[in-house]
Design a protein around this motif. Structure first.
Motif, PDB file in Angstrom:
ATOM      1  N   GLY A  15     -54.264  51.616  72.234  1.00  0.00           N
ATOM      2  CA  GLY A  15     -55.159  50.998  73.214  1.00  0.00           C
ATOM      3  C   GLY A  15     -56.635  51.172  72.950  1.00  0.00           C
ATOM      4  O   GLY A  15     -57.465  50.576  73.641  1.00  0.00           O
ATOM      5  N   GLY A  16     -56.991  51.993  71.945  1.00  0.00           N
ATOM      6  CA  GLY A  16     -58.395  52.154  71.599  1.00  0.00           C
ATOM      7  C   GLY A  16     -59.197  52.916  72.632  1.00  0.00           C
ATOM      8  O   GLY A  16     -58.661  53.706  73.415  1.00  0.00           O
ATOM      9  N   ARG A  17     -60.515  52.675  72.623  1.00  0.00           N
ATOM     10  CA  ARG A  17     -61.426  53.369  73.535  1.00  0.00           C
ATOM     11  C   ARG A  17     -62.480  52.377  74.017  1.00  0.00           C
ATOM     12  O   ARG A  17     -63.616  52.384  73.594  1.00  0.00           O
ATOM     13  N   ARG A  18     -62.078  51.498  74.903  1.00  0.00           N
ATOM     14  CA  ARG A  18     -62.959  50.451  75.422  1.00  0.00           C
ATOM     15  C   ARG A  18     -64.110  51.039  76.223  1.00  0.00           C
ATOM     16  O   ARG A  18     -63.919  51.955  77.027  1.00  0.00           O
ATOM     17  N   SER A  19     -65.306  50.488  76.015  1.00  0.00           N
ATOM     18  CA  SER A  19     -66.489  50.922  76.750  1.00  0.00           C
ATOM     19  C   SER A  19     -67.095  49.731  77.493  1.00  0.00           C
ATOM     20  O   SER A  19     -67.536  48.765  76.871  1.00  0.00           O
ATOM     21  N   THR A  20     -67.113  49.816  78.822  1.00  0.00           N
ATOM     22  CA  THR A  20     -67.737  48.765  79.629  1.00  0.00           C
ATOM     23  C   THR A  20     -69.209  48.637  79.285  1.00  0.00           C
ATOM     24  O   THR A  20     -69.772  47.537  79.256  1.00  0.00           O
ATOM     25  N   ASN A  47     -71.063  45.142  77.831  1.00  0.00           N
ATOM     26  CA  ASN A  47     -72.072  44.510  78.686  1.00  0.00           C
ATOM     27  C   ASN A  47     -73.483  44.558  78.110  1.00  0.00           C
ATOM     28  O   ASN A  47     -74.441  44.259  78.817  1.00  0.00           O
ATOM     29  N   TRP A  48     -73.612  44.945  76.842  1.00  0.00           N
ATOM     30  CA  TRP A  48     -74.942  44.960  76.227  1.00  0.00           C
ATOM     31  C   TRP A  48     -75.628  43.599  76.376  1.00  0.00           C
ATOM     32  O   TRP A  48     -75.000  42.547  76.204  1.00  0.00           O
ATOM     33  N   LYS A  49     -76.929  43.629  76.645  1.00  0.00           N
ATOM     34  CA  LYS A  49     -77.682  42.384  76.789  1.00  0.00           C
ATOM     35  C   LYS A  49     -77.723  41.590  75.487  1.00  0.00           C
ATOM     36  O   LYS A  49     -77.883  40.368  75.504  1.00  0.00           O
ATOM     37  N   ALA A  54     -64.391  33.671  69.504  1.00  0.00           N
ATOM     38  CA  ALA A  54     -63.400  34.638  69.981  1.00  0.00           C
ATOM     39  C   ALA A  54     -64.056  35.976  70.287  1.00  0.00           C
ATOM     40  O   ALA A  54     -63.776  36.607  71.318  1.00  0.00           O
ATOM     41  N   PHE A  55     -64.942  36.420  69.411  1.00  0.00           N
ATOM     42  CA  PHE A  55     -65.612  37.697  69.637  1.00  0.00           C
ATOM     43  C   PHE A  55     -66.454  37.660  70.908  1.00  0.00           C
ATOM     44  O   PHE A  55     -66.363  38.549  71.752  1.00  0.00           O
ATOM     45  N   THR A  56     -67.258  36.623  71.044  1.00  0.00           N
ATOM     46  CA  THR A  56     -68.174  36.543  72.180  1.00  0.00           C
ATOM     47  C   THR A  56     -67.443  36.435  73.508  1.00  0.00           C
ATOM     48  O   THR A  56     -67.809  37.071  74.492  1.00  0.00           O
ATOM     49  N   CYS A  57     -66.375  35.653  73.540  1.00  0.00           N
ATOM     50  CA  CYS A  57     -65.644  35.436  74.796  1.00  0.00           C
ATOM     51  C   CYS A  57     -64.714  36.573  75.168  1.00  0.00           C
ATOM     52  O   CYS A  57     -64.555  36.871  76.357  1.00  0.00           O
ATOM     53  N   PHE A  58     -64.088  37.208  74.163  1.00  0.00           N
ATOM     54  CA  PHE A  58     -63.026  38.156  74.469  1.00  0.00           C
ATOM     55  C   PHE A  58     -63.354  39.614  74.172  1.00  0.00           C
ATOM     56  O   PHE A  58     -62.623  40.508  74.612  1.00  0.00           O
ATOM     57  N   SER A  59     -64.452  39.888  73.431  1.00  0.00           N
ATOM     58  CA  SER A  59     -64.830  41.273  73.149  1.00  0.00           C
ATOM     59  C   SER A  59     -66.154  41.657  73.785  1.00  0.00           C
ATOM     60  O   SER A  59     -66.636  42.765  73.577  1.00  0.00           O
ATOM     61  N   THR A  60     -66.732  40.749  74.536  1.00  0.00           N
ATOM     62  CA  THR A  60     -67.915  41.055  75.335  1.00  0.00           C
ATOM     63  C   THR A  60     -67.693  40.432  76.712  1.00  0.00           C
ATOM     64  O   THR A  60     -66.791  39.623  76.901  1.00  0.00           O
ATOM     65  N   GLU A  61     -68.521  40.828  77.657  1.00  0.00           N
ATOM     66  CA  GLU A  61     -68.415  40.272  79.008  1.00  0.00           C
ATOM     67  C   GLU A  61     -69.416  39.142  79.231  1.00  0.00           C
ATOM     68  O   GLU A  61     -69.647  38.715  80.360  1.00  0.00           O
ATOM     69  N   GLU A 121     -65.271  53.535  65.584  1.00  0.00           N
ATOM     70  CA  GLU A 121     -65.685  53.927  66.934  1.00  0.00           C
ATOM     71  C   GLU A 121     -66.444  52.780  67.601  1.00  0.00           C
ATOM     72  O   GLU A 121     -66.282  52.510  68.796  1.00  0.00           O
ATOM     73  N   TYR A 122     -67.261  52.116  66.798  1.00  0.00           N
ATOM     74  CA  TYR A 122     -68.085  51.017  67.306  1.00  0.00           C
ATOM     75  C   TYR A 122     -67.211  49.845  67.762  1.00  0.00           C
ATOM     76  O   TYR A 122     -67.368  49.330  68.877  1.00  0.00           O
ATOM     77  N   ILE A 123     -66.258  49.441  66.929  1.00  0.00           N
ATOM     78  CA  ILE A 123     -65.453  48.283  67.298  1.00  0.00           C
ATOM     79  C   ILE A 123     -64.457  48.631  68.408  1.00  0.00           C
ATOM     80  O   ILE A 123     -64.138  47.785  69.244  1.00  0.00           O
ATOM     81  N   MET A 124     -63.991  49.877  68.456  1.00  0.00           N
ATOM     82  CA  MET A 124     -63.128  50.266  69.567  1.00  0.00           C
ATOM     83  C   MET A 124     -63.882  50.225  70.888  1.00  0.00           C
ATOM     84  O   MET A 124     -63.319  49.879  71.924  1.00  0.00           O
TER      85      MET A 124
END
Length: 326
Positions: free
Chosen positions: A64-69, A73-75, A114-121, A150-153
């Motif tokens: 499941g990795g280590r998701r960081s809100t 949500n970075w600008k 895909a990255f923008t829509c599903f790996s960022t908010e 760590e960054y991509i997780m």
């Protein structure tokens, strides 16, 4: 200057997309080189401690990795979204009490949509599909790169491996939307402006996983993805194509020779529209037969084709554009 945007805003967008492209291309390798380099300096304990941590933490990406809100949500991701811009379109409700496997097409050079829509908010997936958590799964080898993993997780990415997807669909409850860019490296080699080719005819593993865990299948098409870069396409049988195929076989992805609009790495400002299709209800079958897999695979390809033709004109393509499934 783009209408309605200040010079400062445009600069922020360019810097944001440039950092993303350079991270995609070089950050993983750069992190690996840095950790090896530190081994031969007075800072060698840092590398030793990190590699000990790496061994201890080795299986985390497939759990499941280590998701960081905070990271999601970075600008910077909003500026990345606005550069093209990227837009997410919903065509049907997705029940948060179910799990889903979303097949995203085409891969393009870097899967920017895909990255923008599903790996960022930044595109509002959580608001558009309340109760669902999107997880983009990518090449497993990237999670072996120190620091970069760590960054991509932190962005919520996980490996596109059976243990990883099994964990996501069986150990984390309901409301999971696992996003797989089905065509992968083979599809990236067909990426070129004006081309709508998806590689899925022989890709059935995602259907098998959907059946094993009773996860509904959802086709997703990223209109505009192939327009971001111009790629040198090597013909089948040529030396260049043979080298690409060899590299893909060894490391899992194919090196593409491409150029953007500016500075080689800046992509063309082409709108990307990610259209999420209707779910295909899948009956759970712990040991699915080949007939069952083929049945749902055909349904999936039919729904993907229907999705493409229903939305191609509204997403910037002409009515005579065809979808080629190989």
């Amino acid at each position: 200057m783009t209408k309605g945007k200040t010079q400062g805003k445009e600069l922020l967008e360019v810097v944001s997309v440039l950092q993303w492209v350079l991270s995609f291309l070089f950050l993983g390798l750069g992190c690996a080189i840095l950790m090896v380099y530190l081994m031969f300096t007075s800072l060698w304990p840092l590398s030793v401690l990190y590699f000990i941590w790496l061994v201890i933490d080795w299986e985390t990406p497939e759990r499941g990795g280590r998701r960081s809100t905070f990271t999601r949500n970075w600008k910077v991701w909003r500026h990345l979204r606005d550069f093209f811009p990227v837009k997410l379109v919903k065509t049907a409700e997705l029940n948060p009490n179910k799990n889903y496997i979303l097949g995203c097409h085409p891969h393009g050079i870097m899967s920017a949509g895909a990255f923008t829509c599903f790996s960022t908010e930044s595109c509002g997936f959580a608001e558009m599909f309340p109760g669902l958590k999107s997880t983009l799964v990518i090449l497993a080898g990237l999670f072996r790169l120190p620091i970069f993993r760590e960054y991509i997780m932190s962005g919520g990415l996980c490996p596109v491996s059976k243990p990883s997807i099994t964990h996501l669909l069986s150990q984390t409850g309901k409301g999971n939307a696992i996003v797989i860019v089905i065509g992968g490296a083979a599809e990236s080699l067909a990426s070129f402006p004006g081309v709508n080719t998806v590689v899925v005819k022989q890709r059935k593993g995602f259907v098998r996983m959907a059946l094993e865990f009773g996860a509904d299948l959802v086709p997703v098409y990223s209109f505009g993805e192939n327009e971001l870069f111009k790629q040198v396409i090597f013909s089948d049988g040529s030396l260049g194509r043979k080298l690409q195929d060899l590299f893909k076989k060894i490391v899992g992805f194919a090196p593409c020779l491409f150029v953007g609009e500016r500075l080689a790495f800046i992509p063309y400002r082409t709108p990307i529209t990610i259209v999420v299709g209707s779910p295909i209800s899948v009956s759970k079958s712990i040991t699915p037969t080949e007939d069952e897999i083929d049945h749902y695979h055909r349904l999936y390809m039919d729904e993907l084709t229907k999705l493409f033709h229903e939305h191609k004109v509204s997403c910037g393509l002409s009515a005579d554009h065809k979808l080629q499934i190989i």
